[in-house]
Each structure stands twice: as C-alpha cells, then as structure tokens.
Design an enzyme around this catalytic site. Structure first.
Site, PDB file in Angstrom:
ATOM      1  CD  GLU A 357      42.233 -23.576  10.062  1.00 51.74           C
ATOM      2  OE1 GLU A 357      41.518 -23.078   9.168  1.00 51.74           O
ATOM      3  OE2 GLU A 357      43.214 -22.980  10.535  1.00 51.74           O
ATOM      4  CD  GLU A 464      47.056 -23.676   9.308  1.00 48.33           C
ATOM      5  OE1 GLU A 464      46.637 -22.486   9.304  1.00 48.33           O
ATOM      6  OE2 GLU A 464      46.497 -24.590   8.669  1.00 48.33           O
TER       7      GLU A 464
END
Length: 539
Positions: A357, A464
């Site tokens: 991320e 995710e």
C-alpha cells in the site's frame, strides 16, 4: 585467475575434488570446490548452481552468474546422487574487488512438500544442509573463491477524500494463462510480525496512557528490552500449527505474511527486531501442510503511507529522503537472500509482495517505480524457480486505467512473473456508509467485471478484502448479510486471474475481519465453492 577487464566475463572452473560434507559436520563452511557434488535428498526436481556475494560491506551489490542446471531423475536419502557442475561464469560490471563469493546448489523446482525441524524460538536457527538424515533440497556448502575474483553491481536496484478512502474500490475479458501457478485462495497473517493494535488490542492493554498507536511508538515507549520480551510472547502464541492445519483443511492455498523492514536493516527509527525465527517456523508449518507463502514487505523507513500498518503513523516520508528508499532496497535484497538461503523457505515461496500500500499520490512515483522494477529483477534472479516466483506490485490506490500505460510489456511474456495487487474494502469510503446490502453486492459485481476486463493487461490479485460492512448494510440480519457478501466476493475476486487473499486469518475481537471466525459462524462457505444463495452477479 587474472583480474577481469571492466564489463567482461570471468569463468571459474571447479577442480575435480568432490564436495565432502561429513554427517557429523553439517554446518562446516570450509568445503573444497569440486566438479562433482554428492546430494542427499528425497526430493525430485531441478537443481542449479548460483553464486552469491559474501562481502557484507558490499551488501547492496550482487553477482550475475550463469546457472548450471541439472535435472535429477531420482535422489536417495541414503546414498548421495552425484551432480556434475560445469564451469561457473560470472559477469563483472565493475572493477571493484569482492573478498569472497559462495556457490550454492539451489532447487529450481520441487515436486512435493518437505519436512524439516522447526527453529528454536529464541534464536534464528541454522538448519542442517545436505547430508543430515532429514535433509531435503539443498547442498548448503560455502565455497571460498579467491579475492582475485571480481564482480559487482549488476543486480543493484535501478536508480500516492484518499485518507478516508484508504483502500478504495476500483473504477469501472479473459484472464491470462498462468504457466504453473494455480489460483490463489489465501489469508493474510496480519497482526503477527507487523503489529496492528486493532487486531491484537491485548498487546497494549497493560501499557499506561497515552497508549501507542503504532509499532514505532511501542518500541520507543517501552524500550528495546521490554518490547522484545512483549513481542516474543506474542510471536510465540499468535499463530499455531493447528491453525495452519485448519486453514489448509478449509481450502486455503497461500499465506501472505507481512514483514517489517526492521528485520533486515537498521533504519535508526527505534524498531525492535527479532521476528524472523517465527517467520521461518510459520513457513515450515505451511510447507508441512501443503501451503505456499507470500512474504510481504509491509513497511518502509519513513513510512510509505502513514498508516499503522507501515509501522509509523508519523507522516508519509519514504521518498522524501533518498536514504529511506536505499534502505528499502537493501531490506528487500536481504529478505530475498534470507529466503534463498533456506531450502524450505525457497521451496514454499510462491510470490513476493514488494511493498504494501504505497500511497502513490503522496510519494515520488519515480523512486517507487525504480524500487518496484528493480525488485522485480531481483525476485526473478535471486529466487529462480520454475514456475517463477511472482513479483507483486501494489496498485497504490490508483485506478486500473492509470496502470495500463505504466505496466511493462515485457513482464509476463515467457512466464507470468508479476501481478498487480488491489485491496478492496467497503468500510473506508464514507460515501457508501448508508448503502443497503444490495448496493454493496452490486459494487462487488462491478469490481468483478473490472477485474476481468483489466486482467488481459496484467494479472490482478485481490491481496486484501474482508467481510466488514457498514452497519446500515447489516440491517438486523448479520449472518445472512455476511454470508451473501462472502459468496459474492469469492465469485468476483477470482476474475482478476490470480486469486484473492482475505484480511486476515484471525483477530482478537473483530470477527468480520477473521477468516477463522467466519468459518465458525458459517459466514464463509465450506467448501469455499459451496453457495447457499443464488449468485447475484452476471459475468
């Protein structure tokens, strides 16, 4: 041998002396280099010679050898099979000397899981190499080569509403072939080696206010000794072998394991290391139960996103200081070296997530892309297997269309060796908090169509996702809502071609984020392909 000219190749031809490794000396580093290598193993596969830099002062430099592959039809755990090793050729891109290098026998393909003893939890154990009675794939002897052998630098790494919508849904087909990689159906081992206190609030329950909000604060507040003592108790107990076995029985194929950069480099930020023996233990458990792993560089010096999952909530400072990026490159190199140095770690690793991320809009993308592309080269070269270990690039909160013009066309040509990672959540966008369940299901359907449409450009893994929903979507029927939400996402997220990884395997008090709790509450179907409700999505 003569010192090579700049840019030229050097050939090192082994002598005729065999590698000798007595069983009672499995860790002996001084082994004569030889042309024939006796290998003890029960594993069938392909082995190759690789050469690695042993000069710690030049740890950012690497070597580029030709690999000499030998197909092994059958190996015995009783009598050694002799592999013939041809000349090792090393290419030099710099005249700078290296004091020594090592050549090791690497498994490039393994056909079955293997079993080795687990590490002592108090230290990073060195495992027996070839010759021990329970050994498997690798002859781990170190070959000392004269200092006159020069070669460096060829694999040196080449020179991101968003806060409220941290893991945004994608914007508004056929999947690529995978050349040996099956569909990933995984879970994240969150809250383990990179603490997130919403996952494990008990970690900070006994710490006086003001309580730390990230791992850096914990380390600096408690100090190194108290932090290490606390974390060792956590590392020892947070995941067990029985839980790994249950995940495998439930249809899980992969474990994505977040790791902190502090395990591999000292960034002078106060982080306390010590989790690698527990990482190794987890990978060995995974191997024993037929699972693959995805080591995930989850953090970066200075923080790549400012979230607690990066280790620090003190701003997004990764690319503001070139030293931070350099440290990340060294951390990735060290992680790959750690994996390649252990036969079970290497055999069990299917992919490497290079950085979790990164907030692209708050970073210098040039430095990030330099890190990603260099990392892809390193993963391909340092973890050479067939099928190759996949490099995973996080999309960094950007649209798939943004990536269309940036994804290298030469990736995924001979083999699929790179995936784009998308994290899809429904609880970080305040604009959809009042949606009913049906609207969330329609968004899942749209995500699935986007995944399928874009998978022709790059394979996409949904790295995710969870069963977390705003309260309005539950509407007094939580069990039904979460089960329908689970089934819709399971159907949609395989359309990107690579698969999905649920966040996370368990939590202390948030069952909608826990795969094991979802199994217990029948929110997650068993088997994973079973459906209680009629599909809502039309693909």
């Amino acid at each position: 041998m003569d010192k090579p000219e700049f840019g030229n190749a050097v050939e090192f031809v082994p002598s005729t002396t065999d590698f000798k490794r007595p069983l009672e000396e499995p860790h002996s580093p001084d082994i004569a280099i030889g042309k024939n290598w006796p290998v003890y193993s029960e594993i069938l596969g392909t082995f190759s010679v690789a050469v690695d830099d042993q000069n710690e002062e030049l740890s950012s430099n690497s070597l580029v050898p030709t690999t000499a592959e030998t197909n092994v039809a059958a190996l015995s755990s009783v009598a050694p099979t002799v592999l013939t090793i041809p000349a090792i050729k090393i290419t030099s891109s710099s005249p700078a000397p290296i004091t020594s290098v090592r050549a090791v026998l690497e498994p490039t393909y393994v056909q079955q899981p293997v079993n080795l003893p687990l590490p002592d939890s108090n230290h990073d154990a060195t495992y027996p190499a070839m010759g021990a009675t329970n050994d498997t794939q690798r002859a781990g002897g170190v070959i000392r080569v004269p200092a006159s052998l020069y070669a460096t630098d060829l694999l040196t790494m080449p020179t991101q509403d968003v806060q409220g919508d941290v893991r945004q849904e994608p914007s508004s087909g056929m999947s690529m072939g995978y050349h040996g990689h099956g569909m990933v159906r995984g879970v994240n081992i969150g809250g383990f080696l990179v603490p997130e206190f919403w996952i494990t609030p008990s970690l900070i329950a006994n710490i006086p206010d003001p309580k730390p909000t990230d791992y850096m604060q914990l380390c600096n507040q408690l100090g190194p000794e108290a932090t290490l003592s606390l974390m060792r108790r956590h590392w020892e107990t947070w995941i067990t072998e029985s839980e790994v076995q249950r995940l495998a029985s439930a249809g899980i194929t992969h474990l994505r394991i977040p790791l902190g950069h502090w395990e591999f480099v000292d960034s002078d930020e106060g982080y306390v290391r010590g989790g690698l023996p527990y990482f190794k233990r987890l990978v060995y458990w995974a191997n024993q139960h037929g699972l693959k792993v995805i080591p995930d560089m989850h953090t970066a010096p200075g923080s790549q996103n400012g979230f607690d999952n990066s280790g620090s909530t003190n701003g997004i400072n990764w690319t503001k200081d070139p030293r931070n990026v350099s440290l990340s490159k060294r951390a990735l190199q060290a992680m790959l070296k750690y994996i390649s140095g252990d036969p079970i770690l290497l055999a069990t690793t299917d992919a490497v997530d290079m950085l979790n991320e990164p907030f692209i809009d708050s970073l210098d993308f040039g430095q990030l892309w330099d890190y990603d592309t260099g990392g892809h080269t390193l993963v391909s070269s340092r973890l050479g297997k067939t099928p190759p270990v996949v490099s995973i690039v996080d999309r960094g909160f950007k649209e798939f269309s943004w990536w269309q013009t940036r994804w290298p066309q030469d990736w995924n040509t001979k083999y699929v060796d790179a995936w784009l990672d998308a994290h899809l959540y429904h609880v970080f966008d305040r604009n959809i908090d009042d949606w009913p369940l049906e609207s969330h299901l329609r968004l899942v359907c749209q995500n699935g169509r986007d995944l399928r449409a874009n998978s022709t450009s790059f394979p996409i893994i949904v790295g995710e996702w969870s069963l977390a929903l705003p309260q309005a979507a539950l509407s007094g029927r939580e069990n039904e809502a979460r089960r329908r939400f689970a089934e819709a996402q399971l159907d949609a997220y395989e359309l990107g071609g690579a698969g999905w990884i649920f966040w996370c395997f368990k939590t202390e008090a948030s069952p909608e984020w826990s795969f094991l709790d979802a199994l217990d509450r029948s929110w997650m179907p068993q088997p994973l392909t079973n459906r209680e409700f009629s599909p809502i999505c039309k693909y």
